[in-house]
Design a protein around this motif. Structure first.
Motif: not given
Length: 553
Positions: A103, A106-107, A109, A112, A458, A529, A532-533, A536
């Protein structure tokens, strides 16, 4: 805060408390270093602090370690702290905390990995700076990629970075270039002109002359020789610089400032710098020349500033240039990235900066060693096109700019490197460039599949990420801030491609062991999730290296 710094701070607090309670004898606290154990079974991080404290204490290191652990504050990041012989403290990260880092990534983005180390101190990086007398070759590309990547990392770690190209548009090399071009110009028009003995013999000079003839015709033959030579040279330099700039842009290298050497003489910096050295007692006249007395600053010989014919040396220009960087533009730190042929200039540069009254530690010089081109086992020595030098443009045309950047970064700058053109083009796991970019493309494919299936992840619950392949991937992703800190401290960007390969390997392993999109809705959402991380972090790593992150391959 990067977790290793939090661990170091906790150790310091524990030692202080143990000392206050009289359980540890008085001693100056040495630097607390947190490292990653080579054996993962020993934990995620470790410190040898008890061994260091034992040197000034009568207590055995294992006993010291036990006392320190007693006073360690409780940290939510840790699931365990253990003592190991002969005196290590090992730390294991909590699985719950690790899962929550998905998380966090992801926050953050695209930002990072960013950490504020520099406090916006100003750093100038000067790199490439090839004489405007010929095209870029492969060795120049290595310095270009190193400089631009280093700039990206320093920017990400909180420094105010300015990238500069120093144009050597003054001095004897320009005169030789001008005379060479005039000779080629005459030859291309059927005149039997002799090339100067100190001339530039590359075939590119013939192409340059032909290009000027196509646009300007024979008009330079009607001018006095000196005028024609000077004007032809000016046109030639502009064309070469345009070609250099275009090649660098293709390689993904841009500059904030294009600085003219001639401006140092036109704007008075040269005179000011020479006066400063003279006033400091670092200049003497001997053998009809002006010398910098670098032997007074620990050098084994003095260096000529002004030749007996009155012309300044390259070193004199360097003095004026660094006077301008430090004392006029007032950069906090200056980084010069040079080719292997400049190795012998390094020590006198530090002596010169010292003589200007500047702390030599503010100057950093990095040398890029030579690049050998290969096709498999065969060394490539000359261009197929011209039978002459192999240009950077030719290599980029053959393997692409991404491959160039990755390969140039893949070894420490102070090590000579082999660039295998065939391997750089190979579409297999043998090619690290392909391997890393394929990991990103695979991630993009997984996320596209989720979109096609209408899966909304999400609200995925990352606490469901508990298996070793999942947690190992998170551990690797968390390393990016530490890698950026390491590069910022050492100015060695080759750690990025190593990290990229490691991250790609761990992702490919996770993908093989853990089905991402499955019938288990909650686990699918959690793993998406995580994926996706990973995208990033891998994309950020590629972009810091100046490479693209492909969506498909």
């Amino acid at each position: 805060m990067v977790i290793k710094h939090k661990l170091a701070k906790s150790l310091e607090q524990a030692v202080t408390r143990a000392h206050e309670e009289g359980l540890l004898t008085a001693a100056t606290l040495p630097e607390v270093v947190i490292e990653r154990p080579q054996n993962p079974e020993h934990g995620d991080y470790a410190s040898s602090l008890p061994l260091k404290l034992a040197r000034t204490s009568e207590m055995p290191p294992l006993k010291i370690a036990e006392k320190i652990i007693e006073y360690m504050p409780s940290l939510p990041e840790l699931s365990g702290t253990a003592v190991a012989a002969p005196g290590f403290i090992n730390f294991k990260l909590s699985s719950d905390w690790l899962a929550q880092q998905v998380a966090t990534i992801l926050d953050a983005g695209d930002s990072y990995g960013n950490i504020d180390l520099g406090g916006m101190k100003s750093v100038q990086i000067e790199f490439v700076s090839v004489n405007p007398t010929g095209p870029l070759h492969v060795g120049h590309g290595r310095g270009a990629v190193m400089g631009s990547t280093l700039a990206n990392v320093l920017d990400a770690t909180g420094y105010g970075v300015e990238k500069e190209y120093y144009i050597n548009d003054a001095g004897s090399q320009l005169d030789a270039f001008n005379r060479s071009l005039y000779a080629r110009y005459q030859q291309c028009l059927g005149i039997d002109a002799e090339m100067p003995s100190d001339g530039y013999m590359g075939n590119y000079m013939v192409d340059l002359a032909k290009g000027i003839i196509d646009k300007e015709g024979k008009r330079f033959l009607e001018m006095p020789v000196d005028t024609a030579t000077r004007e032809l040279g000016s046109i030639g330099v502009n064309k070469i610089m345009a070609m250099i700039q275009q090649d660098l842009e293709t390689l993904g290298v841009e500059f904030d400032v294009w600085f003219s050497e001639q401006s140092l003489y036109d704007n008075g910096q040269y005179k000011k710098a020479m006066k400063l050295l003279k006033d400091g007692g670092y200049v003497s006249e001997k053998e009809n020349a002006t010398w910098f007395i670098s032997s007074a600053l620990g050098e084994n010989k003095d260096n000529v500033l002004i030749r007996s014919d009155g012309s300044p040396t390259y070193f004199a220009s360097d003095v004026a240039y660094h006077f301008n960087k430090f004392l006029e533009r007032k950069f906090d730190t200056v980084i010069d990235i040079w080719g292997a042929d400049h190795q012998g200039h390094v020590s006198r540069m530090f002596a010169m900066v010292n003589a200007l009254g500047i702390n030599p530690e503010r100057l950093k010089v990095k040398i890029c060693q030579l690049v050998t081109l290969r096709r498999g086992k065969e060394v490539v020595r000359v261009s197929k096109r011209s039978g002459d030098i192999i240009t950077l443009r030719e290599v980029m045309d053959e393997v692409g700019s991404d491959a160039c950047r990755f390969v140039f970064l893949s070894r420490s700058a102070d090590a000579q490197m082999d660039f295998d053109l065939e391997l750089a083009k190979k579409q297999s796991a043998d090619n690290p460039v392909y391997y890393v970019q394929y990991a990103h493309a695979r991630i993009a494919s997984i996320l596209r599949l989720a979109t096609e299936k209408g899966i909304d992840y999400s609200e995925g619950d990352v606490s469901l990420l508990t298996t070793e392949p999942e947690l190992t991937l998170i551990r690797r992703m968390m390393l990016l801030p530490e890698i950026l800190e390491l590069i910022s401290d050492t100015l060695e960007p080759h750690h990025l491609p190593y990290y990229a390969q490691d991250l790609a390997t761990v992702f490919h392993s996770f993908y093989k062991q853990c089905r991402v999109v499955s019938r288990n809705k909650e686990l699918t959402q959690a793993r998406l999730k995580l994926v996706k991380a990973a995208q990033i972090v891998l994309a950020r790593t590629l972009h810091l290296m100046g490479m693209t992150a492909p969506e498909s391959m």
